[in-house]
Enzyme design. Structure first.
Site, short mmCIF file in Angstrom:
data_model
loop_
_atom_site.label_atom_id
_atom_site.label_comp_id
_atom_site.label_asym_id
_atom_site.label_seq_id
_atom_site.Cartn_x
_atom_site.Cartn_y
_atom_site.Cartn_z
CB CYS A 10 35.50 34.83 44.04
SG CYS A 10 35.48 35.35 45.74
CG ASN A 42 32.48 36.93 41.46
OD1 ASN A 42 33.38 37.62 42.05
ND2 ASN A 42 32.27 37.03 40.27
N GLY A 43 31.23 38.40 44.50
CA GLY A 43 30.65 39.86 44.56
C GLY A 43 30.54 40.34 45.83
CD GLU A 44 32.66 42.56 47.56
OE1 GLU A 44 32.48 42.34 48.66
OE2 GLU A 44 33.66 41.98 46.93
CG ASP A 73 29.21 40.83 51.32
OD1 ASP A 73 29.15 41.51 52.37
OD2 ASP A 73 29.66 41.61 50.29
CB VAL A 93 46.89 53.64 31.28
CG1 VAL A 93 47.58 52.97 30.22
CG2 VAL A 93 46.93 52.92 32.57
CB SER A 121 36.05 51.67 36.59
OG SER A 121 35.54 52.01 35.30
N GLY A 122 34.86 54.55 36.33
CA GLY A 122 33.72 55.45 35.82
C GLY A 122 32.92 54.90 34.88
#
Length: 582
Positions: free
Chosen positions: A2, A124-126, A150, A363, A437-438
């Site tokens: 968020c 904002n987050g998990e 959450d 990409v 993402s790594g």
């Protein structure tokens, strides 16, 4: 994920709404605000930012008891000076099974701000340990309305610790934060004692910036909202990960990861042990670390997709992103088996079983290394791959968009940021709200070519200790070097980016793994030795596990286009300065 904004001091409500509007891209599902003028308060968590704040609409109170103290025309111009303002733009990512066994977004239980008596929260987050925290709370208090998100759970936990700490908000947060396993930033306001606290996760996956001017102090998920408030760029700070900003003063936590990273004096270790071999005798064996790391990676990916049905993976065809792809595939197949056990033959989902649909996004210029390897391994794994083929025109068209997102004129950040920006834009078009993402694997496991410099003029023992020290420095500084950039470009498209390699358990084990297990010697040009072996254990083919690293801006071909063509005609420093000024 968020967008958060907030003000404390002396301001008018239109400034808060203007800041929220500048970050609307971070959450288009819903908006909400809290305002307090020293006497009256108003809370609304179902707010149309693009129209409602310019017109009058009915009274919103915190609850039935407080409606009499709410402003009747909360968003119309009233000329009032407010002392506290909190704003929230919601990106709802989880889907739940409703009474009809249909998958629906959990928007209603995520609307913010959330009020629990005198405590106001924007989040904002998990929280990846939701179930454990929920069980902890249930074992201590009787909840009439159990939390279903959450943010609701965090609000209840803050209130619980606030009470047990004798109505001391700072104490409550110091007790609570070490219990949280997640990526987050949040703000919490105590109406009773007029205290405001800001918190950020231990590694800095979720951004939070703050600054002050003559009339007020402010915070936001991105700098542009603070520029909008008239705060000079030089006066803006990013909140140190793992700390609490309490009434705009930073407070460290005893469990602060960054402090722990530097608490281990590697120089003293080096003096204490006669050789690196003696130092290694205190450590677990290579094979033990290899097995532990494999298990932690599986657990990290699992909890980051546990409540999701659709996931995108930013995919280069390198070892890091392919590890994630292989684990995701295993999770998706396990879920299908679970669904088969619950399916009633009518196509409905039963129990908690939900599918996991995986799409890889790569990409690059046609025939660039990343595109070639991505196509080959995606075919071998049987996973859907979408390629975003770029050229000079595509890069030129998006330079301004990426610079606006990253708020920085660093060319390297621009090149890497464009890769994530273009991938996440395609995800948004495909209806995907969360990506993996790594990021972090190179810092944790010695992936950068520059790490080899330690082996040039040092003994192996000295080189290993020096490498350990640099890795620790890089991890502690990831938040402002990489993570804030990656968050900004993904969220510019309303896509939440999650980074399984930066799970707290993986960071802990990576810090414990000796440098000699990551880079063996000066001839180890592939680097990340133990991670490449773990990749093979997980089923990654050798041609990927042993693929030499190419940074995103080079593997995609973006860097060449930027430097040789686009940036010759584009003043990136001037563009970013104009953002700050306007």
């Amino acid at each position: 994920m968020c967008g958060l904004v907030g003000l404390a001091g002396n301001f008018q409500k239109e400034l808060l709404f203007s800041m929220m509007e500048s970050l609307k891209h971070r959450g288009e599902d819903s908006s909400g605000f809290y305002l307090y003028d020293g006497e009256d308060c108003c809370l609304c968590n179902d707010f149309d930012l693009f129209s409602d704040w310019k017109i009058e609409f009915p009274d919103y109170g915190l609850n039935e008891e407080s409606k009499g103290n709410s402003s009747a025309n909360a968003v119309s111009s009233d000329g009032k000076a407010y002392s506290i303002g909190l704003g929230h733009n919601l990106l709802s990512v989880f889907r739940l099974l409703n009474d009809k066994d249909e998958l629906v977004y959990n928007t209603d239980h995520n609307r913010q701000p959330i009020a629990t008596d005198n405590i106001i929260l924007i989040f904002n987050g998990e929280l990846y340990n939701f179930n454990r925290l929920n069980s902890y709370l249930k074992s201590r208090i009787d909840l009439k309305n159990p939390p279903k998100s959450d943010s609701e759970l965090l609000a209840c936990l803050i209130k619980y610790f606030y009470i047990t700490c004798g109505n001391d908000l700072l104490c409550a947060l110091k007790e609570l934060i070490p219990c949280l396993d997640g990526d987050y930033s949040f703000a919490v306001y105590d109406m009773k004692d007029n205290n405001l606290a800001l918190c950020r996760d231990q590694i800095g996956v979720k951004p939070l910036f703050y600054g002050s001017c003559d009339s007020f102090s402010a915070f936001a998920s991105e700098k542009k909202a603070l520029w909008k408030a008239g705060i000079e760029d030089a006066k803006i700070k990013d909140l140190t990960p793992g700390t609490i900003l309490y009434n705009f003063e930073e407070h460290d936590l005893e469990s602060n990861l960054i402090d722990r990273i530097f608490s281990l004096d590697l120089i003293d270790y080096q003096k204490e042990y006669g050789s690196y071999k003696e130092y290694l005798s205190l450590k677990d064996s290579y094979d033990v670390y290899r097995e532990l790391l494999s298990d932690d990676l599986k657990a990290s990916v699992f909890k980051r997709v546990e409540n999701l049905t659709d996931i995108g993976l930013i995919f280069s065809g390198g070892v890091d992103s392919t590890i994630l792809a292989v684990i995701l595939k295993d999770i998706a197949e396990a879920r299908l088996e679970e669904i088969k056990g619950f399916n009633d033959g009518c196509g409905f989902f039963k129990g908690d079983a939900k599918p996991l649909n995986i799409t890889l996004y790569s990409v690059g210029v046609e025939n660039s290394p990343d595109i070639k390897f991505s196509r080959r391994i995606a075919g071998d794994l049987g996973l859907e791959l979408k390629t975003i083929i770029i050229d000079e025109e595509a890069v030129k068209e998006n330079v301004g968009n990426v610079l606006t997102a990253i708020e920085d004129d660093n060319i390297m950040k621009l090149g890497v940021g464009m890769t994530i920006y273009l991938a996440s834009r395609q995800m948004k078009n495909d209806g995907i709200k969360v990506a993996l993402s790594g990021q972090g694997a190179d810092e944790l496991f010695g992936g950068y070519n520059r790490y080899l410099k330690h082996f040039e003029n040092n003994s192996l023992s000295d080189a290993y200790f020096a490498l350990d020290a640099e890795i620790r420095h890089d991890i502690a500084n990831m938040h402002h070097v990489n993570l804030e950039r990656d968050d900004a470009v993904a969220m510019a498209n309303g896509v939440e980016l999650r980074v399984p390699f930066l799970d707290k358990d993986i960071i802990d084990i990576a810090l414990d793994i000796p440098a000699g297990y990551k880079i063996r010697d000066s001839e180890d040009v592939l680097r990340k030795h133990i991670l490449r072996d773990v990749a093979k254990d997980l089923g990654v083919p050798d041609y990927i596990a042993d693929r030499p690293k190419k940074a995103a801006q080079y593997g995609t071909g973006i860097n060449k286009i930027l430097k040789k063509k686009v940036l010759k005609e584009f003043d990136i420093a001037g563009f970013v300065n104009s953002l700050k000024e306007n």
